[in-house]
Design a protein around this motif. Sequence first.
Motif, PDB file in Angstrom:
ATOM      1  N   THR A  18      73.401  42.406 111.099  1.00  0.00           N
ATOM      2  CA  THR A  18      73.010  42.808 109.757  1.00  0.00           C
ATOM      3  C   THR A  18      73.999  42.340 108.700  1.00  0.00           C
ATOM      4  O   THR A  18      75.160  42.056 109.011  1.00  0.00           O
ATOM      5  CB  THR A  18      72.909  44.348 109.681  1.00  0.00           C
ATOM      6  OG1 THR A  18      72.490  44.721 108.375  1.00  0.00           O
ATOM      7  CG2 THR A  18      74.247  45.001 109.980  1.00  0.00           C
ATOM      8  N   ARG A  19      73.500  42.285 107.459  1.00  0.00           N
ATOM      9  CA  ARG A  19      74.368  42.043 106.303  1.00  0.00           C
ATOM     10  C   ARG A  19      74.454  43.285 105.428  1.00  0.00           C
ATOM     11  O   ARG A  19      74.980  43.259 104.331  1.00  0.00           O
ATOM     12  CB  ARG A  19      73.822  40.861 105.488  1.00  0.00           C
ATOM     13  CG  ARG A  19      74.044  39.502 106.163  1.00  0.00           C
ATOM     14  CD  ARG A  19      73.100  38.466 105.645  1.00  0.00           C
ATOM     15  NE  ARG A  19      71.763  38.685 106.165  1.00  0.00           N
ATOM     16  CZ  ARG A  19      70.728  37.902 105.900  1.00  0.00           C
ATOM     17  NH1 ARG A  19      70.849  36.863 105.113  1.00  0.00           N
ATOM     18  NH2 ARG A  19      69.538  38.163 106.405  1.00  0.00           N
ATOM     19  N   LYS A  20      73.919  44.398 105.923  1.00  0.00           N
ATOM     20  CA  LYS A  20      73.983  45.657 105.181  1.00  0.00           C
ATOM     21  C   LYS A  20      75.414  46.204 105.209  1.00  0.00           C
ATOM     22  O   LYS A  20      76.244  45.769 106.010  1.00  0.00           O
ATOM     23  CB  LYS A  20      73.030  46.687 105.804  1.00  0.00           C
ATOM     24  CG  LYS A  20      71.545  46.332 105.703  1.00  0.00           C
ATOM     25  CD  LYS A  20      70.686  47.406 106.338  1.00  0.00           C
ATOM     26  CE  LYS A  20      69.206  47.028 106.336  1.00  0.00           C
ATOM     27  NZ  LYS A  20      68.634  46.962 104.977  1.00  0.00           N
ATOM     28  N   GLN A 179      72.974  36.962 116.807  1.00  0.00           N
ATOM     29  CA  GLN A 179      73.883  36.503 115.743  1.00  0.00           C
ATOM     30  C   GLN A 179      73.647  35.044 115.363  1.00  0.00           C
ATOM     31  O   GLN A 179      73.972  34.620 114.246  1.00  0.00           O
ATOM     32  CB  GLN A 179      75.335  36.672 116.193  1.00  0.00           C
ATOM     33  CG  GLN A 179      75.749  38.099 116.472  1.00  0.00           C
ATOM     34  CD  GLN A 179      75.468  38.527 117.903  1.00  0.00           C
ATOM     35  OE1 GLN A 179      74.596  37.978 118.587  1.00  0.00           O
ATOM     36  NE2 GLN A 179      76.215  39.509 118.364  1.00  0.00           N
TER      37      GLN A 179
END
Length: 293
Positions: A18-20, A179
């Motif tokens: 995630t990029r959260k 990833q």
Amino acid sequence: MKKTKLYMDTVVDIQVVTRKSREETEAKINRAFHAFQKVEQACSRFTSSSELMQACQKVGTPVEISPFLFEPLFFAIEIAKLTEGLFDPTVGKIMEEGGFNRHYVTGKIIESPSSASVSYQDIVLNPQTHTLTLRKPLVIDLGAVAKGFAIDLAAKELKEFDGFVVNAGGDLFAGGVDQNGDPWNIGIQHPQQKDTIIGSIKISDEAICTSGSYERRNPNRLGSHHLVNPKTKQSPNEWTSCSVIAPFAMMADAFSTVSFLLGVKKGRSLLKELNLKGFLITPELQISKVGGI
């Protein structure tokens, strides 16, 4: 991010891509773990205070039950109908008598009353009232569906992430991508060498669950294990490991058990008939693949 906790006698590992923010990611992972806690509190046959065991004390009386118990029990009964009782959630007393009756945290042994002859037909579920009625004293074992159900609930909490894996002791759902943006590469454990991989598959938005004779041996009977034919009370041994890939984990969980109990010919036929994928291993380590994997 990756986190691990213990539920249902199993190490549960959740990994997300995630990029959260860290805070938002941790909150969602914690909600996913909470799903395991809710299912365990509802479905455990090792805790007298669980919703399942409380309901089993009221024979002949409709008992309203939560979705955390109703849904896996309903699914288990549907599989029992499909397999004409080869898969049967009333196998609990047989499991108790086989020595699978000790709570994994407290060590406390549970012994439950049961009629001598029971089957899934002694369980009545009412979908309108969400009630459970037992026709006889019996012990319900949801070990072949409850973990898969918990995995599916956890996966719903994580579906916004680019990728995630909910892994409960090797039974898992892999969502999205890894990833590198590729499907998840999942290793299948060698049945005789715990730290060795015997094969692998690539999946995305699918579940894989394994039933193996090497996982939990019967402490009271040499050569037996936790996978039991409820009609014969015996452990079949045509397979040593059955991994089934399905759209959701509760289905993969149930049909890994069913294919193991059915044996080589019937197990393969059923998976083909249902368009499921399987990675099946005999005691001689012959690998049999179903469904084009």
